[in-house]
Design a protein around this motif. Structure first.
Motif, PDB file in Angstrom:
ATOM      1  N   GLN A 183       5.891   5.397  -5.186  1.00  0.00           N
ATOM      2  CA  GLN A 183       6.688   4.312  -4.499  1.00  0.00           C
ATOM      3  C   GLN A 183       7.197   3.533  -5.769  1.00  0.00           C
ATOM      4  OE1 GLN A 183       4.598   0.750  -2.820  1.00  0.00           O
ATOM      5  NE2 GLN A 183       5.620   1.599  -0.949  1.00  0.00           N
ATOM      6  N   ILE A 184       8.584   2.821  -5.285  1.00  0.00           N
ATOM      7  CA  ILE A 184       9.312   2.086  -6.090  1.00  0.00           C
ATOM      8  C   ILE A 184      10.093   1.198  -5.301  1.00  0.00           C
ATOM      9  CG2 ILE A 184      11.313   3.602  -6.353  1.00  0.00           C
ATOM     10  CD1 ILE A 184      11.710   2.604  -9.246  1.00  0.00           C
ATOM     11  N   SER A 185      10.207  -0.003  -5.764  1.00  0.00           N
ATOM     12  CA  SER A 185      10.566  -1.265  -4.897  1.00  0.00           C
ATOM     13  C   SER A 185      11.890  -1.677  -6.018  1.00  0.00           C
ATOM     14  CB  SER A 185       9.835  -2.400  -4.723  1.00  0.00           C
ATOM     15  OG  SER A 185       8.838  -2.068  -3.688  1.00  0.00           O
ATOM     16  N   LEU A 186      13.151  -1.823  -5.424  1.00  0.00           N
ATOM     17  CA  LEU A 186      14.510  -2.248  -6.221  1.00  0.00           C
ATOM     18  C   LEU A 186      15.303  -3.136  -5.529  1.00  0.00           C
ATOM     19  CD1 LEU A 186      15.215   1.328  -7.191  1.00  0.00           C
ATOM     20  CD2 LEU A 186      14.064   0.011  -8.525  1.00  0.00           C
ATOM     21  N   ARG A 187      15.954  -3.898  -5.938  1.00  0.00           N
ATOM     22  CA  ARG A 187      16.717  -5.127  -5.529  1.00  0.00           C
ATOM     23  C   ARG A 187      18.149  -4.230  -5.732  1.00  0.00           C
ATOM     24  NH1 ARG A 187      15.106  -9.932  -6.802  1.00  0.00           N
ATOM     25  NH2 ARG A 187      14.892 -10.509  -4.550  1.00  0.00           N
ATOM     26  N   LEU A 188      18.824  -3.950  -4.538  1.00  0.00           N
ATOM     27  CA  LEU A 188      20.035  -3.254  -4.691  1.00  0.00           C
ATOM     28  C   LEU A 188      21.080  -4.155  -3.596  1.00  0.00           C
ATOM     29  CD1 LEU A 188      18.526   0.444  -4.214  1.00  0.00           C
ATOM     30  CD2 LEU A 188      19.340  -0.666  -6.566  1.00  0.00           C
ATOM     31  N   ASP A 189      22.336  -3.389  -3.738  1.00  0.00           N
ATOM     32  CA  ASP A 189      23.351  -4.054  -2.915  1.00  0.00           C
ATOM     33  C   ASP A 189      22.907  -3.693  -1.484  1.00  0.00           C
ATOM     34  OD1 ASP A 189      25.702  -3.692  -1.310  1.00  0.00           O
ATOM     35  OD2 ASP A 189      26.833  -4.322  -3.279  1.00  0.00           O
ATOM     36  N   VAL A 190      23.056  -4.882  -0.626  1.00  0.00           N
ATOM     37  CA  VAL A 190      22.637  -4.493   0.905  1.00  0.00           C
ATOM     38  C   VAL A 190      23.633  -3.503   1.777  1.00  0.00           C
ATOM     39  CG1 VAL A 190      21.795  -6.342   2.092  1.00  0.00           C
ATOM     40  CG2 VAL A 190      24.026  -6.835   1.166  1.00  0.00           C
ATOM     41  N   ASN A 191      24.784  -2.951   1.095  1.00  0.00           N
ATOM     42  CA  ASN A 191      25.602  -2.055   1.568  1.00  0.00           C
ATOM     43  C   ASN A 191      25.304  -0.690   0.933  1.00  0.00           C
ATOM     44  OD1 ASN A 191      26.826  -3.702   3.453  1.00  0.00           O
ATOM     45  ND2 ASN A 191      28.220  -4.406   1.654  1.00  0.00           N
ATOM     46  N   PRO A 220       5.314  21.544  -9.363  1.00  0.00           N
ATOM     47  CA  PRO A 220       5.173  20.452  -8.422  1.00  0.00           C
ATOM     48  C   PRO A 220       6.224  20.577  -7.327  1.00  0.00           C
ATOM     49  CG  PRO A 220       6.167  19.459 -10.545  1.00  0.00           C
ATOM     50  CD  PRO A 220       5.806  20.791 -10.689  1.00  0.00           C
ATOM     51  N   ASP A 221       5.705  20.273  -6.183  1.00  0.00           N
ATOM     52  CA  ASP A 221       6.698  20.291  -5.008  1.00  0.00           C
ATOM     53  C   ASP A 221       6.858  18.886  -4.521  1.00  0.00           C
ATOM     54  OD1 ASP A 221       7.569  23.169  -4.910  1.00  0.00           O
ATOM     55  OD2 ASP A 221       5.526  23.373  -4.333  1.00  0.00           O
ATOM     56  N   ILE A 222       8.160  18.258  -4.076  1.00  0.00           N
ATOM     57  CA  ILE A 222       8.169  16.952  -3.459  1.00  0.00           C
ATOM     58  C   ILE A 222       8.283  17.555  -1.918  1.00  0.00           C
ATOM     59  CG2 ILE A 222       9.574  14.973  -3.109  1.00  0.00           C
ATOM     60  CD1 ILE A 222      10.745  15.595  -6.097  1.00  0.00           C
ATOM     61  N   LEU A 223       7.231  16.968  -1.397  1.00  0.00           N
ATOM     62  CA  LEU A 223       6.969  17.349   0.306  1.00  0.00           C
ATOM     63  C   LEU A 223       7.405  16.597   1.156  1.00  0.00           C
ATOM     64  CD1 LEU A 223       3.448  19.155  -0.081  1.00  0.00           C
ATOM     65  CD2 LEU A 223       5.886  20.392  -0.271  1.00  0.00           C
ATOM     66  N   ASP A 224       7.779  15.141   0.540  1.00  0.00           N
ATOM     67  CA  ASP A 224       8.062  13.996   1.372  1.00  0.00           C
ATOM     68  C   ASP A 224       8.938  12.882   0.687  1.00  0.00           C
ATOM     69  OD1 ASP A 224       8.106  12.619   3.761  1.00  0.00           O
ATOM     70  OD2 ASP A 224       6.387  11.389   3.187  1.00  0.00           O
ATOM     71  N   PHE A 225       9.890  12.466   1.274  1.00  0.00           N
ATOM     72  CA  PHE A 225      10.583  11.258   0.700  1.00  0.00           C
ATOM     73  C   PHE A 225      11.333  10.496   1.645  1.00  0.00           C
ATOM     74  CE2 PHE A 225      14.805   9.937  -1.282  1.00  0.00           C
ATOM     75  CZ  PHE A 225      14.036   8.833  -2.045  1.00  0.00           C
ATOM     76  N   GLY A 226      11.136   9.125   1.731  1.00  0.00           N
ATOM     77  CA  GLY A 226      11.942   8.315   2.451  1.00  0.00           C
ATOM     78  C   GLY A 226      12.192   7.060   2.005  1.00  0.00           C
ATOM     79  N   TRP A 227      12.970   6.356   2.537  1.00  0.00           N
ATOM     80  CA  TRP A 227      13.296   4.920   2.041  1.00  0.00           C
ATOM     81  C   TRP A 227      13.463   3.929   3.131  1.00  0.00           C
ATOM     82  CZ3 TRP A 227      16.473   9.135   2.598  1.00  0.00           C
ATOM     83  CH2 TRP A 227      17.394   8.897   3.475  1.00  0.00           C
ATOM     84  N   GLY A 228      13.222   2.721   3.047  1.00  0.00           N
ATOM     85  CA  GLY A 228      13.656   1.661   4.002  1.00  0.00           C
ATOM     86  C   GLY A 228      13.708   0.402   3.103  1.00  0.00           C
ATOM     87  N   ARG A 229      14.173  -0.523   4.012  1.00  0.00           N
ATOM     88  CA  ARG A 229      14.742  -1.909   3.448  1.00  0.00           C
ATOM     89  C   ARG A 229      13.414  -2.799   3.928  1.00  0.00           C
ATOM     90  NH1 ARG A 229      20.299  -4.212   5.040  1.00  0.00           N
ATOM     91  NH2 ARG A 229      20.895  -2.343   4.733  1.00  0.00           N
ATOM     92  N   GLU A 230      13.060  -3.555   2.986  1.00  0.00           N
ATOM     93  CA  GLU A 230      12.006  -4.457   2.906  1.00  0.00           C
ATOM     94  C   GLU A 230      12.543  -5.938   3.251  1.00  0.00           C
ATOM     95  OE1 GLU A 230       9.405  -5.995  -0.419  1.00  0.00           O
ATOM     96  OE2 GLU A 230       8.088  -4.462   0.755  1.00  0.00           O
ATOM     97  N   ASN A 259      16.557  -8.192   2.902  1.00  0.00           N
ATOM     98  CA  ASN A 259      18.073  -7.825   2.692  1.00  0.00           C
ATOM     99  C   ASN A 259      18.605  -7.219   1.643  1.00  0.00           C
ATOM    100  OD1 ASN A 259      18.930  -9.113   4.965  1.00  0.00           O
ATOM    101  ND2 ASN A 259      19.884 -11.085   4.003  1.00  0.00           N
ATOM    102  N   ASP A 260      17.894  -7.201   0.562  1.00  0.00           N
ATOM    103  CA  ASP A 260      18.402  -6.445  -0.574  1.00  0.00           C
ATOM    104  C   ASP A 260      17.159  -5.777  -1.409  1.00  0.00           C
ATOM    105  OD1 ASP A 260      17.229  -8.795  -1.623  1.00  0.00           O
ATOM    106  OD2 ASP A 260      18.912  -9.161  -3.114  1.00  0.00           O
ATOM    107  N   ILE A 261      16.033  -5.601  -0.761  1.00  0.00           N
ATOM    108  CA  ILE A 261      14.849  -4.925  -1.588  1.00  0.00           C
ATOM    109  C   ILE A 261      14.615  -3.613  -0.812  1.00  0.00           C
ATOM    110  CG2 ILE A 261      12.337  -4.939  -2.147  1.00  0.00           C
ATOM    111  CD1 ILE A 261      14.092  -7.065  -3.694  1.00  0.00           C
ATOM    112  N   TYR A 262      14.842  -2.644  -1.441  1.00  0.00           N
ATOM    113  CA  TYR A 262      14.577  -1.164  -0.743  1.00  0.00           C
ATOM    114  C   TYR A 262      13.376  -0.490  -1.249  1.00  0.00           C
ATOM    115  CZ  TYR A 262      19.416  -1.220   0.807  1.00  0.00           C
ATOM    116  OH  TYR A 262      20.647  -1.485   1.673  1.00  0.00           O
ATOM    117  N   ILE A 263      12.555  -0.032  -0.692  1.00  0.00           N
ATOM    118  CA  ILE A 263      11.464   0.797  -1.100  1.00  0.00           C
ATOM    119  C   ILE A 263      11.914   2.407  -0.813  1.00  0.00           C
ATOM    120  CG2 ILE A 263       8.891   1.169  -0.633  1.00  0.00           C
ATOM    121  CD1 ILE A 263       9.067  -1.425   0.430  1.00  0.00           C
ATOM    122  N   PHE A 264      11.421   3.147  -1.846  1.00  0.00           N
ATOM    123  CA  PHE A 264      11.676   4.527  -1.771  1.00  0.00           C
ATOM    124  C   PHE A 264      10.332   5.079  -2.085  1.00  0.00           C
ATOM    125  CE2 PHE A 264      15.580   2.589  -3.257  1.00  0.00           C
ATOM    126  CZ  PHE A 264      16.506   3.389  -2.533  1.00  0.00           C
TER     127      PHE A 264
END
Length: 87
Positions: free
Chosen positions: A52-60, A1-11, A13-18
């Motif tokens: 896709q995965i959504s995680l609650r993480l530190d804001v910093n 397999p080849d990972i062709l795209d990967f990104g992240w964003g903040r949904e 304050n502390d929820i990030y989507i990868f």
């Protein structure tokens, strides 16, 4: 397999989507294994190759994230490890 795209964003304050896209003949046999800041987290790959995965993480949140696509099929080798700095 080849990972062709990967990104992240903040949904929020502390929820990030990868999320991203993996190319493989049997995409649903794959699981994305994260390392670095996301060590221990996994995400299944859908039929269309997306994950896709959504995680609650530190804001910093800042640092290195690694990911690798691993198959449940013995005839498919793991992908190369992809590394990205996030901040």
């Amino acid at each position: 397999p080849d990972i062709l795209d990967f990104g992240w964003g903040r949904e929020s304050n502390d929820i990030y989507i990868f999320e991203g896209y993996v190319e493989c003949i049997y995409p649903t046999s794959l699981t994305i294994q994260f390392g670095g800041l996301l060590d221990g987290h996994t995400a299944p790959v859908e039929m269309d190759g997306t994950f896709q995965i959504s995680l609650r993480l530190d804001v910093n949140l800042a640092g290195l994230v690694t990911l690798q696509a691993v198959s449940s099929r013995a005839d498919i080798s793991p992908s190369d490890v992809l590394s990205r700095m996030i901040s």
